[in-house]
Write a protein that holds these residues in place. Structure first.
Motif, PDB file in Angstrom:
ATOM      1  N   THR A   9     -11.450   7.970   1.186  1.00  0.00           N
ATOM      2  CA  THR A   9     -11.513   8.838   2.203  1.00  0.00           C
ATOM      3  C   THR A   9     -12.204   9.381   3.427  1.00  0.00           C
ATOM      4  O   THR A   9     -12.108   9.503   4.298  1.00  0.00           O
ATOM      5  CB  THR A   9     -10.316  10.260   2.442  1.00  0.00           C
ATOM      6  OG1 THR A   9      -9.034   9.980   1.346  1.00  0.00           O
ATOM      7  CG2 THR A   9      -9.919  11.026   3.261  1.00  0.00           C
ATOM      8  N   GLN A  62      -4.844   1.355  -5.860  1.00  0.00           N
ATOM      9  CA  GLN A  62      -5.016   2.169  -4.394  1.00  0.00           C
ATOM     10  C   GLN A  62      -5.568   3.558  -4.462  1.00  0.00           C
ATOM     11  O   GLN A  62      -5.712   3.839  -3.189  1.00  0.00           O
ATOM     12  CB  GLN A  62      -3.517   1.213  -3.693  1.00  0.00           C
ATOM     13  CG  GLN A  62      -2.841   1.730  -4.246  1.00  0.00           C
ATOM     14  CD  GLN A  62      -1.684   1.574  -3.775  1.00  0.00           C
ATOM     15  OE1 GLN A  62      -1.156   2.005  -2.979  1.00  0.00           O
ATOM     16  NE2 GLN A  62      -1.107  -0.076  -4.083  1.00  0.00           N
ATOM     17  N   LYS A 106      -8.661   4.716  -2.038  1.00  0.00           N
ATOM     18  CA  LYS A 106      -8.021   5.505  -1.087  1.00  0.00           C
ATOM     19  C   LYS A 106      -8.637   6.569  -1.522  1.00  0.00           C
ATOM     20  O   LYS A 106      -9.623   7.544  -0.385  1.00  0.00           O
ATOM     21  CB  LYS A 106      -6.960   5.695  -1.208  1.00  0.00           C
ATOM     22  CG  LYS A 106      -6.785   6.306   0.680  1.00  0.00           C
ATOM     23  CD  LYS A 106      -4.923   6.316   1.231  1.00  0.00           C
ATOM     24  CE  LYS A 106      -4.696   6.101   2.658  1.00  0.00           C
ATOM     25  NZ  LYS A 106      -3.344   6.457   2.721  1.00  0.00           N
ATOM     26  N   CYS A 151      -1.768  10.166   0.541  1.00  0.00           N
ATOM     27  CA  CYS A 151      -2.279  11.209   0.796  1.00  0.00           C
ATOM     28  C   CYS A 151      -2.145  12.034  -0.540  1.00  0.00           C
ATOM     29  O   CYS A 151      -1.351  11.439  -1.451  1.00  0.00           O
ATOM     30  CB  CYS A 151      -2.429  11.813   2.078  1.00  0.00           C
ATOM     31  SG  CYS A 151      -1.067  12.389   2.182  1.00  0.00           S
ATOM     32  N   GLN A 188       0.948  -1.170  -0.049  1.00  0.00           N
ATOM     33  CA  GLN A 188       0.468   0.291  -0.489  1.00  0.00           C
ATOM     34  C   GLN A 188       1.331   1.313  -0.013  1.00  0.00           C
ATOM     35  O   GLN A 188       1.548   1.433   1.491  1.00  0.00           O
ATOM     36  CB  GLN A 188      -0.751  -0.298   1.227  1.00  0.00           C
ATOM     37  CG  GLN A 188      -1.737   1.248   0.944  1.00  0.00           C
ATOM     38  CD  GLN A 188      -3.194   0.565   0.187  1.00  0.00           C
ATOM     39  OE1 GLN A 188      -3.343  -0.078  -0.337  1.00  0.00           O
ATOM     40  NE2 GLN A 188      -3.271   2.097  -0.310  1.00  0.00           N
TER      41      GLN A 188
END
Length: 698
Positions: free
Chosen positions: A523, A515, A519, A475, A471
């Protein structure tokens, strides 16, 4: 030599520069004037408008001194251990003016000497005498480069503290090193390592496991020896080699060069040297290595490399020439030194004496960087394509915001220290600045910058120490008001489509696109993101009172209630636990109205929302404050429950927790968090047969 220094006028026409070198190393003048590297250096100094030079006649250079101890001291012929060092200035002055300048204050020195342009170390050995050379780079508008790696070097000249922004160069010493050793030496300077060995020490480190005891003279380092030399300096090597002479190979080379040079990481370019033969065909004469320290762009595309080439000199420009006629009806993309390429047309063959053909690219990074550029590049390419596709669909729906009127998407990738990136964040305009500054990042980050039109819109951050199947995406950092919403819409639209395109056994492809989308779309819906927004980020208590400590341990609130839902409030005897605990409290007097001094008799409890969303409720006393409810662990908004004795069934709620609630800066923020907490409190305590109201003092 009696005089400690000489001062002389610098000019390519009067040979004073060559003459000073000749006198220091005892060679013939023509051996100096005909040297290719010196011609490059003289040309560079003329462009910098060098006027005067000062020669230190006895200078101890640490790099040469290591070579001296490792090799020259054992020679039958005696070689000096001292070098000379020549400094260059822009103003004209003589011996007397220089000697007076030594006595002046630093701010007055530059008025006499002018700007300091750097220095050259002259080693006391024949032929390969150019040692550590640190000369100021030409201004960008004069040199044609778009990015150049450099660093500050300090020089102490008889007490004068001088500084030059440069990147060190030195000539290959054929006795104790090879061109690869010299390239590694330049690369280490570009990486700004603190302790850098000489090229001879680099050669020794590379060949330390060889069975041959005498590793000098060196004729070159093989790939295993290069890797060993870089490991000696705690660096990890990646080698990129072309699969063939194709357009894709050159595009791969230029993308790697641009990314790593933008990241202030120099590269070693391995090349095959071809020389023009008598029959006008180019024949291979050997291999060569140069250090790439910069690049130049033409119409947005990389078309030239700025290199330190130990055969040509510092700041040498290599131009890409496509379809170059190598003879025998063979055409290739080659690299040609600038002075030769100026004599030919672009994309044309010509009678250049020598050309270089790209054979390998050596990348040296910190061993903590495990994710290579190839994976990040694929992620960047796919995301750029998705954005462009997304904009076209939005435009078709006639819902394109004004800012997307011309949605040209440009990207830029960097490998950067997280500490340096946080400095960029600190001084930049980022919407989630606080979150980014307090985030625990790895030592090195891969950062993909996205630009839409004229706006720098967002960055995507990746953990460079992760695994290719791990992973890696961390961000996004948002630079425009619309950035976060745009990315969330993009991820919602394309995540399922991307998931369907990947087979069961290739769920994780050779990129991080899936991914990233996953994400970004989740979020705002994550457990902690929701609680952070609604009830404040969990924070430690400001302090713990001495009365809350007994026997060196935090007091335990034994009657504490831990409530996640309504059912948790129901006791085994059918009585609601909140009501039972409230009636057990002692009656105290409290002023409830800000403008009135009247004191009411009340019962009090304290409450707080834990890091994981539970409501903790307990007794309020000097021995059992809010920290005893949480075990002094991080928690969110907290306050008091107050019931008047003369008005049972009505409970006033506030956010008065000096150790937790006042961690949130403003009164407005605390009130907002209390407003968010009220529905949660009333829901969990819904069957307690009480009415909750805001404390008038809030």
């Amino acid at each position: 030599m009696n005089s400690p220094y000489f001062v002389s006028e610098f000019s390519s026409s009067n040979h004073s520069f060559s003459n000073i070198i000749k006198n220091n190393i005892n060679v013939q003048l023509e051996e100096v004037t005909q040297k290719r590297q010196l011609k490059t250096i003289v040309s560079h100094l003329e462009k910098l408008k060098a006027t005067t030079m000062v020669c230190e006649n006895e200078y101890v250079d640490n790099g040469y001194f290591e070579d001296y101890l490792n090799y020259y001291v054992g020679c039958h012929e005696t070689y000096p251990k001292y070098c000379s060092r020549i400094h260059f200035f822009t103003k004209k002055f003589g011996h007397d003016e220089f000697e007076n300048a030594l006595l002046l204050e630093p701010e007055s020195t530059s008025k006499v000497l002018g700007e300091y342009l750097g220095f050259i170390v002259i080693k006391p050995i024949p032929m390969t005498f150019i040692g550590r050379t640190c000369l100021k780079a030409l201004p960008q508008n004069e040199s044609g480069y778009d990015k150049l790696i450099n660093r500050n070097y300090k020089a102490n000249l008889f007490g004068l503290e001088l500084t030059v922004n440069s990147l060190a160069f030195q000539e290959q010493d054929q006795v104790v090193s090879a061109c690869t050793s010299a390239s590694i030496w330049c690369l280490l300077h570009g990486l700004k390592l603190k302790k850098i060995k000489s090229p001879a020490q680099i050669t020794l480190a590379a060949t330390e496991h060889t069975k041959i005891i005498n590793t000098f003279p060196s004729i070159g380092l093989n790939p295993i020896e290069i890797e060993r030399a870089l490991e000696y300096f705690d660096l990890r090597q990646y080698t990129i080699s072309p699969k063939g002479e194709t357009k894709q190979d050159i595009e791969q080379l230029t993308s790697y060069v641009k990314t790593y040079i933008d990241s202030d990481i120099p590269l070693i370019l391995g090349a095959e040297c071809y020389s023009l033969s008598a029959d006008n065909n180019y024949e291979k004469i050997g291999n060569h290595a140069v250090t790439i320290i910069g690049y130049g762009l033409n119409a947005g595309k990389l078309d030239k490399l700025i290199v330190h080439d130990d055969r040509e000199g510092p700041y040498t420009t290599l131009n890409f020439i496509q379809n170059f006629d190598m003879g025998s009806n063979e055409k290739k993309t080659v690299l040609i030194e600038n002075s030769q390429s100026n004599e030919i047309g672009r994309d044309e063959g010509s009678s250049c004496k020598e050309v270089l053909q790209y054979s390998s690219l050596i990348i040296a990074t910190d061993p903590r960087v495990r994710i290579n550029f190839n994976v990040i590049s694929k992620t960047e390419t796919k995301l750029k394509k998705l954005l462009e596709e997304h904009f076209s669909k939005v435009k078709e729906k006639d819902a394109l915001p004004l800012v997307y009127a011309s949605p040209t998407v440009e990207t830029k990738t960097k490998l950067i220290r997280s500490s340096d990136y946080k400095q960029i964040i600190k001084h930049g305009t980022y919407l989630n600045k606080s979150e980014l500054l307090t985030h625990n990042f790895p030592k090195f980050l891969w950062v993909i910058e996205f630009h839409i039109g004229n706006d720098s819109v967002f960055d995507l951050l990746f953990d460079s120490s992760s695994l290719p199947q791990g992973q890696a995406f961390i961000c996004a950092s948002y630079k425009q008001n619309y950035s976060e919403k745009m990315l969330r819409n993009l991820s919602k639209d394309y995540y399922n489509l991307e998931l369907q395109e990947r087979s069961e056994y290739r769920f994780r492809g050779a990129d991080f696109l899936l991914q990233v989308l996953n994400k970004l779309k989740s979020t705002k819906n994550s457990f902690f993101s929701y609680h952070d927004e609604m009830f404040g980020r969990a924070r430690m208590p400001k302090l713990i009172k001495p009365t809350e400590i007994s026997n060196q341990q935090l007091n335990d609130s034994q009657t504490r209630l831990v409530l996640y839902n309504t059912q948790d409030n129901l006791a085994e005897d059918g009585v609601y636990r909140f009501n039972k605990l409230l009636t057990q409290q002692e009656v105290v007097e409290v002023r409830l109205e800000p403008a009135c001094n009247k004191e009411y008799k009340v019962r009090k409890l304290i409450w707080i929302i834990s890091e994981y969303g539970a409501v903790f409720i307990g007794k309020d006393s000097q021995e059992t404050g809010h920290p005893t409810l949480t075990g002094a662990k991080p928690a969110r908004i907290g306050g008091e429950f107050i019931e008047k004795i003369d008005c049972p069934g009505v409970v006033y709620v506030n956010n008065f927790s000096g150790r937790y609630s006042y961690n949130f800066g403003s009164k407005e923020e605390r009130k907002k968090l209390l407003n968010n907490a009220m529905p949660k409190l009333t829901s969990i305590l819904a069957h307690s047969n009480v009415q909750f109201r805001y404390d008038p003092r809030v």
